[in-house]
Design a protein around this motif. Sequence first.
Motif, mmCIF file in Angstrom:
data_model
loop_
_atom_site.group_PDB
_atom_site.id
_atom_site.type_symbol
_atom_site.label_atom_id
_atom_site.label_comp_id
_atom_site.label_asym_id
_atom_site.label_seq_id
_atom_site.Cartn_x
_atom_site.Cartn_y
_atom_site.Cartn_z
ATOM 1 N N ASP A 115 52.307 66.526 9.215
ATOM 2 C CA ASP A 115 52.023 65.564 10.278
ATOM 3 C C ASP A 115 52.662 66.136 11.535
ATOM 4 O OD1 ASP A 115 52.281 63.559 12.190
ATOM 5 O OD2 ASP A 115 52.531 61.975 10.708
ATOM 6 N N LYS A 116 51.805 66.623 12.460
ATOM 7 C CA LYS A 116 52.342 67.376 13.595
ATOM 8 C C LYS A 116 53.237 66.523 14.490
ATOM 9 C CE LYS A 116 48.760 70.848 13.742
ATOM 10 N NZ LYS A 116 47.708 71.473 14.518
ATOM 11 N N ILE A 117 53.031 65.211 14.467
ATOM 12 C CA ILE A 117 53.892 64.344 15.281
ATOM 13 C C ILE A 117 55.279 64.256 14.622
ATOM 14 C CG2 ILE A 117 54.230 62.005 16.186
ATOM 15 C CD1 ILE A 117 51.171 61.758 16.354
ATOM 16 N N GLY A 168 40.482 70.040 15.238
ATOM 17 C CA GLY A 168 41.161 68.799 15.584
ATOM 18 C C GLY A 168 41.974 68.928 16.859
ATOM 19 N N MET A 169 41.456 69.654 17.833
ATOM 20 C CA MET A 169 42.129 69.690 19.140
ATOM 21 C C MET A 169 41.110 69.942 20.243
ATOM 22 S SD MET A 169 44.282 73.168 18.920
ATOM 23 C CE MET A 169 44.305 73.850 17.313
ATOM 24 N N ARG A 170 41.430 69.448 21.418
ATOM 25 C CA ARG A 170 40.476 69.523 22.526
ATOM 26 C C ARG A 170 41.235 69.621 23.852
ATOM 27 N NH1 ARG A 170 37.128 67.247 20.099
ATOM 28 N NH2 ARG A 170 35.186 68.393 20.139
ATOM 29 N N PHE A 203 48.580 71.368 28.104
ATOM 30 C CA PHE A 203 47.827 72.565 27.726
ATOM 31 C C PHE A 203 48.445 73.737 28.474
ATOM 32 C CE2 PHE A 203 44.419 75.640 28.750
ATOM 33 C CZ PHE A 203 44.122 76.044 27.461
ATOM 34 N N LEU A 204 48.924 74.711 27.724
ATOM 35 C CA LEU A 204 49.520 75.892 28.358
ATOM 36 C C LEU A 204 48.390 76.891 28.593
ATOM 37 C CD1 LEU A 204 52.755 76.146 26.185
ATOM 38 C CD2 LEU A 204 52.407 74.937 28.343
ATOM 39 N N ASP A 205 48.241 77.378 29.834
ATOM 40 C CA ASP A 205 47.022 78.154 30.104
ATOM 41 C C ASP A 205 47.151 79.657 29.906
ATOM 42 O OD1 ASP A 205 48.513 78.636 32.291
ATOM 43 O OD2 ASP A 205 47.042 77.926 33.773
ATOM 44 N N ARG A 235 38.547 81.689 18.355
ATOM 45 C CA ARG A 235 38.404 80.288 17.941
ATOM 46 C C ARG A 235 39.656 79.783 17.226
ATOM 47 N NH1 ARG A 235 32.095 79.645 16.260
ATOM 48 N NH2 ARG A 235 31.325 80.102 18.329
ATOM 49 N N HIS A 236 40.808 80.063 17.790
ATOM 50 C CA HIS A 236 42.105 79.652 17.257
ATOM 51 C C HIS A 236 42.419 80.272 15.891
ATOM 52 C CE1 HIS A 236 42.412 76.945 20.567
ATOM 53 N NE2 HIS A 236 41.447 76.156 20.162
ATOM 54 N N GLN A 237 41.650 81.272 15.493
ATOM 55 C CA GLN A 237 41.925 81.952 14.220
ATOM 56 C C GLN A 237 42.496 83.336 14.521
ATOM 57 O OE1 GLN A 237 41.465 80.793 11.057
ATOM 58 N NE2 GLN A 237 40.690 78.819 11.782
HETATM 59 P P1 ADP Z 1 46.313 74.652 13.657
HETATM 60 O O1 ADP Z 1 47.227 73.857 12.770
HETATM 61 O O2 ADP Z 1 44.918 74.131 13.635
HETATM 62 O O3 ADP Z 1 46.424 76.127 13.445
HETATM 63 P P2 ADP Z 1 48.036 74.835 16.029
HETATM 64 O O4 ADP Z 1 48.750 73.666 16.569
HETATM 65 O O5 ADP Z 1 48.844 75.849 15.276
HETATM 66 O O6 ADP Z 1 46.788 74.335 15.158
HETATM 67 O O7 ADP Z 1 47.287 75.577 17.203
HETATM 68 C C1 ADP Z 1 46.391 76.647 16.958
HETATM 69 C C2 ADP Z 1 46.138 77.412 18.222
HETATM 70 O O8 ADP Z 1 45.632 76.537 19.254
HETATM 71 C C3 ADP Z 1 47.369 78.035 18.837
HETATM 72 O O9 ADP Z 1 47.679 79.291 18.263
HETATM 73 C C4 ADP Z 1 46.936 78.157 20.269
HETATM 74 O O10 ADP Z 1 46.033 79.241 20.380
HETATM 75 C C5 ADP Z 1 46.148 76.880 20.526
HETATM 76 N N1 ADP Z 1 46.995 75.774 21.049
HETATM 77 C C6 ADP Z 1 47.592 74.792 20.346
HETATM 78 N N2 ADP Z 1 48.297 73.958 21.141
HETATM 79 C C7 ADP Z 1 48.154 74.404 22.408
HETATM 80 C C8 ADP Z 1 48.632 73.991 23.710
HETATM 81 N N3 ADP Z 1 49.411 72.938 23.858
HETATM 82 N N4 ADP Z 1 48.256 74.730 24.787
HETATM 83 C C9 ADP Z 1 47.466 75.814 24.662
HETATM 84 N N5 ADP Z 1 46.975 76.242 23.482
HETATM 85 C C10 ADP Z 1 47.304 75.569 22.364
#
Ligand code: ADP
Length: 459
Positions: A115-117, A168-170, A203-205, A235-237
């Motif tokens: 649970d990330k929170i 699950g993130m946007r 969101f960190l850019d 794609r976050h992978q």
């Molecule tokens: P997952 O559990 O799905 O792997 P993470 O929280 O580890 O999700 O995030 C996966 C990827 O998403 C990170 O490696 C990064 O690339 C991006 N990411 C997650 N949170 C942020 C954020 N706050 N700002 C920018 N990029 C993010």
Amino acid sequence: MFETVLIANRGEIALRIQRACRLLGLRTVAVYSEADRDSAHVRMADVAVCIGPAPAAQSYLNQAALLFSAEETGADAIHPGYGFLSENAGFAEKVEADGRVFIGPNADTIRRMGDKIAAKQAMQAAGVPCVPGPSEPITSDAQEAHALAAALGYPVMVKAAGGGGGRGMRVVKDAGELDAAIAITAEEARNAFGNPTLYIEKFLDHPRHVEIQVLCDQHGNAIHLGDRDCSLQRRHQKVLEEAPAPGVPRDAIGKLGLRCVEACRQIGYRGLGTFEFLYQDGTFAFIEMNTRVQVEHPVTEMVTGIDLVRAQIMVAMGHALPWRQSDIVLRGHAIECRINAEDPSTFIPSPGTVTRFDLPGGPGIRVDSHIRAGVAIPSSYDAMIAKLIAHGTDRDEALRRMEIALSETVIEGIKTNKDFHRMILTDDHVRSGGPTIHHLENLLKRTEMSLSPKGTPNG
Ligand code: ADP
């Protein structure tokens, strides 16, 4: 103590775990789906049990079949590997309720870190730096969410508490997008993870992805094994990983590592674990903890000289850690390329029969793979077929060795991303070290543009 380990996984990680078990004199039980009947992990195990048809839901995720197989084969421990049930607290609970050892942290810790929170709250309590944003869920009060986002400053990210695997993130660019982003992400999270709870963070850019490997025993001892840079993602992978993270001050990693170790003590962590951070403008921000062995663990093994999977099994057996923090020294540099059975330009999986599989070799080269010529790659699972790992006395040598290893690798019968890796390694920014998590996607866009006839993106 235990003597027989059932490995609830497939592919290269099942083999990797088998090797560690064999080193420790443990009997191994392989489980397999009908699609994996001829797999190396089945052939090499002491005992092998078919647990169902190809779809993972009916085999590798079939908890009843796994628990029954453990009972039938006399397995007194279960190693979940990565993916599948490795971070499933309910499964860990059932394994332990049956009187078996789950090789990983206890179910409560898995649940809390899943649970990330809750994970963010635990990290804040331990003094681990986190991404700016409240460690509380978004409520149904839209005004409150708008106020939170405005206070953080756009762009923000809406994330699912139960999210994983890059889903699950946007990203939300401005207030006009927020309501829709919350609604869509909550619905996605409900469907994918059974939990619609969301939270908001900055969101960190232009961050890099830097992570810290930890290892803890059941006697209160915890150490960290340095860092990895996994910024090259699509794609976050993760696509390519390295250790240590180039250009990040070593004293900063040392301090961060000690914070992670302290967090482990506070949450009563046991086993292998990874703290994932975003690193931007010299600051680290925790994003999540993985409570299992990671795909990229070999780069840490290469620079520390420590067999992490063997150590993971030993601490699960109750052994005390044989190392203190001062014993952990990073030597040289290591890089891992994930070789996938996929089209190198569309990234669509390319299952089929491998007709040729020539592996690289030489000093500093390691290949973790379950593939050989003649093997059919099923379409039901992850497309990763091999991990190429190159170690060198420094980063330049590791890069050069990886280039040679890729040029020696010949895989026929299916498409792979081997040439994509070769392209990545020629990029100036990758060569100089330290690109951000967006670099690979940007590189892909530029390559597409240069390949298309009018210099515009194709498709
Ligand atoms: P997952 O559990 O799905 O792997 P993470 O929280 O580890 O999700 O995030 C996966 C990827 O998403 C990170 O490696 C990064 O690339 C991006 N990411 C997650 N949170 C942020 C954020 N706050 N700002 C920018 N990029 C993010």
